[in-house]
Design a protein around this motif. Structure first.
Motif, PDB file in Angstrom:
ATOM      1  N   LYS A   1       0.822  -1.200   0.000  1.00  0.00           N
ATOM      2  CA  LYS A   1       0.000   0.000   0.000  1.00  0.00           C
ATOM      3  C   LYS A   1       0.862   1.258   0.000  1.00  0.00           C
ATOM      4  O   LYS A   1       0.529   2.254  -0.652  1.00  0.00           O
ATOM      5  CB  LYS A   1      -0.918   0.008   1.223  1.00  0.00           C
ATOM      6  N   ALA A   2       1.965   1.222   0.718  1.00  0.00           N
ATOM      7  CA  ALA A   2       2.859   2.376   0.791  1.00  0.00           C
ATOM      8  C   ALA A   2       3.445   2.717  -0.567  1.00  0.00           C
ATOM      9  O   ALA A   2       3.613   3.893  -0.914  1.00  0.00           O
ATOM     10  CB  ALA A   2       3.964   2.104   1.803  1.00  0.00           C
ATOM     11  N   GLN A   3       3.742   1.704  -1.364  1.00  0.00           N
ATOM     12  CA  GLN A   3       4.328   1.937  -2.687  1.00  0.00           C
ATOM     13  C   GLN A   3       3.368   2.671  -3.606  1.00  0.00           C
ATOM     14  O   GLN A   3       3.799   3.311  -4.570  1.00  0.00           O
ATOM     15  CB  GLN A   3       4.754   0.602  -3.293  1.00  0.00           C
ATOM     16  N   ASN A   4       2.065   2.593  -3.334  1.00  0.00           N
ATOM     17  CA  ASN A   4       1.077   3.299  -4.140  1.00  0.00           C
ATOM     18  C   ASN A   4       0.823   4.722  -3.650  1.00  0.00           C
ATOM     19  O   ASN A   4       0.117   5.480  -4.311  1.00  0.00           O
ATOM     20  CB  ASN A   4      -0.242   2.523  -4.131  1.00  0.00           C
ATOM     21  N   VAL A   5       1.371   5.076  -2.494  1.00  0.00           N
ATOM     22  CA  VAL A   5       1.071   6.368  -1.880  1.00  0.00           C
ATOM     23  C   VAL A   5       2.308   7.263  -1.768  1.00  0.00           C
ATOM     24  O   VAL A   5       2.256   8.460  -2.082  1.00  0.00           O
ATOM     25  CB  VAL A   5       0.452   6.178  -0.476  1.00  0.00           C
ATOM     26  N   TYR A   6       3.414   6.689  -1.350  1.00  0.00           N
ATOM     27  CA  TYR A   6       4.575   7.500  -0.986  1.00  0.00           C
ATOM     28  C   TYR A   6       5.585   7.623  -2.125  1.00  0.00           C
ATOM     29  O   TYR A   6       5.628   6.798  -3.044  1.00  0.00           O
ATOM     30  CB  TYR A   6       5.240   6.909   0.253  1.00  0.00           C
ATOM     31  N   SER A   7       6.415   8.662  -2.018  1.00  0.00           N
ATOM     32  CA  SER A   7       7.417   8.975  -3.049  1.00  0.00           C
ATOM     33  C   SER A   7       8.682   8.143  -2.834  1.00  0.00           C
ATOM     34  O   SER A   7       8.865   7.499  -1.788  1.00  0.00           O
ATOM     35  CB  SER A   7       7.766  10.463  -2.997  1.00  0.00           C
ATOM     36  N   ALA A   8       9.558   8.182  -3.829  1.00  0.00           N
ATOM     37  CA  ALA A   8      10.788   7.384  -3.773  1.00  0.00           C
ATOM     38  C   ALA A   8      11.679   7.745  -2.588  1.00  0.00           C
ATOM     39  O   ALA A   8      12.221   6.836  -1.938  1.00  0.00           O
ATOM     40  CB  ALA A   8      11.548   7.535  -5.087  1.00  0.00           C
ATOM     41  N   PRO A   9      11.881   9.038  -2.264  1.00  0.00           N
ATOM     42  CA  PRO A   9      12.721   9.337  -1.099  1.00  0.00           C
ATOM     43  C   PRO A   9      12.148   8.800   0.207  1.00  0.00           C
ATOM     44  O   PRO A   9      12.903   8.492   1.134  1.00  0.00           O
ATOM     45  CB  PRO A   9      12.759  10.870  -1.083  1.00  0.00           C
ATOM     46  N   GLU A  10      10.823   8.665   0.300  1.00  0.00           N
ATOM     47  CA  GLU A  10      10.206   8.075   1.492  1.00  0.00           C
ATOM     48  C   GLU A  10      10.334   6.553   1.460  1.00  0.00           C
ATOM     49  O   GLU A  10      10.655   5.910   2.468  1.00  0.00           O
ATOM     50  CB  GLU A  10       8.735   8.472   1.572  1.00  0.00           C
ATOM     51  N   LEU A  11      10.102   5.964   0.294  1.00  0.00           N
ATOM     52  CA  LEU A  11      10.148   4.508   0.164  1.00  0.00           C
ATOM     53  C   LEU A  11      11.547   3.952   0.406  1.00  0.00           C
ATOM     54  O   LEU A  11      11.692   2.790   0.817  1.00  0.00           O
ATOM     55  CB  LEU A  11       9.651   4.092  -1.223  1.00  0.00           C
ATOM     56  N   ALA A  12      12.599   4.787   0.192  1.00  0.00           N
ATOM     57  CA  ALA A  12      13.970   4.319   0.432  1.00  0.00           C
ATOM     58  C   ALA A  12      14.169   3.933   1.886  1.00  0.00           C
ATOM     59  O   ALA A  12      14.978   3.049   2.192  1.00  0.00           O
ATOM     60  CB  ALA A  12      14.963   5.408   0.035  1.00  0.00           C
ATOM     61  N   GLY A  13      13.426   4.558   2.790  1.00  0.00           N
ATOM     62  CA  GLY A  13      13.491   4.169   4.195  1.00  0.00           C
ATOM     63  C   GLY A  13      12.415   3.177   4.561  1.00  0.00           C
ATOM     64  O   GLY A  13      12.642   2.236   5.334  1.00  0.00           O
ATOM     65  N   ILE A  14      11.206   3.361   4.003  1.00  0.00           N
ATOM     66  CA  ILE A  14      10.078   2.485   4.338  1.00  0.00           C
ATOM     67  C   ILE A  14      10.376   1.043   3.948  1.00  0.00           C
ATOM     68  O   ILE A  14      10.033   0.089   4.675  1.00  0.00           O
ATOM     69  CB  ILE A  14       8.803   2.996   3.639  1.00  0.00           C
ATOM     70  N   GLU A  15      11.033   0.844   2.810  1.00  0.00           N
ATOM     71  CA  GLU A  15      11.325  -0.527   2.347  1.00  0.00           C
ATOM     72  C   GLU A  15      12.312  -1.236   3.269  1.00  0.00           C
ATOM     73  O   GLU A  15      12.407  -2.472   3.234  1.00  0.00           O
ATOM     74  CB  GLU A  15      11.855  -0.478   0.917  1.00  0.00           C
TER      75      GLU A  15
END
Length: 288
Positions: free
Chosen positions: A178-192
């Protein structure tokens, strides 16, 4: 006005007197005549006597006048060039050559211009060079990802990083899609990597948002805005979720918070984790 005139008039009188004296001295110098005492002028009227006998010849004043005339007419005389043998020029030794006044002034001017341009160039480079900053506004290395997760557990789910003004919490892997559909790449670099870094300031009016250990949410004491553990808005007057920082994980596996880049929080209605309050609210009243 009267005081100024009383000061200016004596100054003008003194200056005029100095100019008159200077003009008179110059006139006497040009005429080759000085100040002679009375005895000298009396003797100068006659002829010079040797052993009591007058000697024929011009008087001293006549000699002086003749010298003046000769000096004034010297510029009109034509002097024949005298043949001279040409000698080979030998350059002087560098230690024997002095520095003229003009050379000194020219070199001083060039040196001052050089110093000025050097200072200007250094200022431009300092302005364009990226500033060396630490703490908030710079990249904050929180440590290895596994160590950070361990510290979060030790702090009951909320790790505060004071030098970055950031809260760091775990992001559940089950919500990653779900996060991958909402958040940007700079955020996903930490979320992942299973972590998220949130800015401590409430997006409503800027109050510092504390954590609530009983509800396991963020709850703002100023106006009652509430956010789940990953900063998504769950209640209150805030216009969006908590802002977050750009994040990354380096080659050593260390979690980096880029506090110089703040990303606006998710809009109202985003709830990727589905987390509900796990206990009573720290603010009292309803949890929603």
């Amino acid at each position: 006005m009267g005081i100024a005139l009383s000061i200016a008039i004596p100054i003008i009188v003194v200056a005029a007197a100095i100019m008159l004296v200077a003009a008179a001295r110059r006139r006497e110098t040009m005429a080759a005549e000085g100040h002679l005492n009375r005895e000298t002028r009396r003797r100068d009227r006659g002829r010079v006597a040797v052993d009591g006998e007058p000697v024929a010849g011009p008087t001293g004043r006549e000699v002086e006048r003749a010298a003046v005339v000769a000096r004034q007419s010297a510029g009109t005389e034509v002097v024949e060039a005298v043949d001279a043998s040409v000698e080979e020029w030998t350059p002087p030794h560098p230690e024997m050559v002095g520095v003229s006044r003009r050379q000194f002034l020219n070199r001083s001017t060039v040196a001052m211009m050089g110093f000025g341009l050097s200072g200007f160039g250094a200022a431009c480079i300092a302005f364009l060079w990226p500033p060396f900053v630490t703490g908030f506004g710079a990249d904050v290395n929180v440590g290895l990802v596994d160590d950070v997760k361990s510290r979060i557990k030790d702090e009951n789910g909320f790790l505060y990083i004071p030098e970055g003004r950031a809260w760091v919490t775990e992001y559940p892997q089950a919500a990653l899609q779900k996060a991958q559909n909402v958040y940007s790449a700079p955020e996903l670099a930490g979320i992942e990597s299973g972590l998220i870094a949130l800015f401590q300031k409430c997006p409503h009016l800027g109050c510092r948002v504390p954590s609530c250990l009983t509800s396991q949410w963020f709850e703002c004491p100023c106006h009652g805005s509430r956010y789940n553990q990953v900063g998504e808005k769950r209640g209150g007057p805030a216009p969006r979720g908590m802002d977050r920082f750009a994040m990354s994980v380096n080659s050593k596996g260390e979690f980096i918070i880029r506090t110089g880049t703040i990303i606006q929080g998710p809009p109202i209605g985003v709830n990727t984790t589905g987390q509900e309050p796990e206990g009573p609210s720290c603010l009292g009243g309803a949890s929603h």
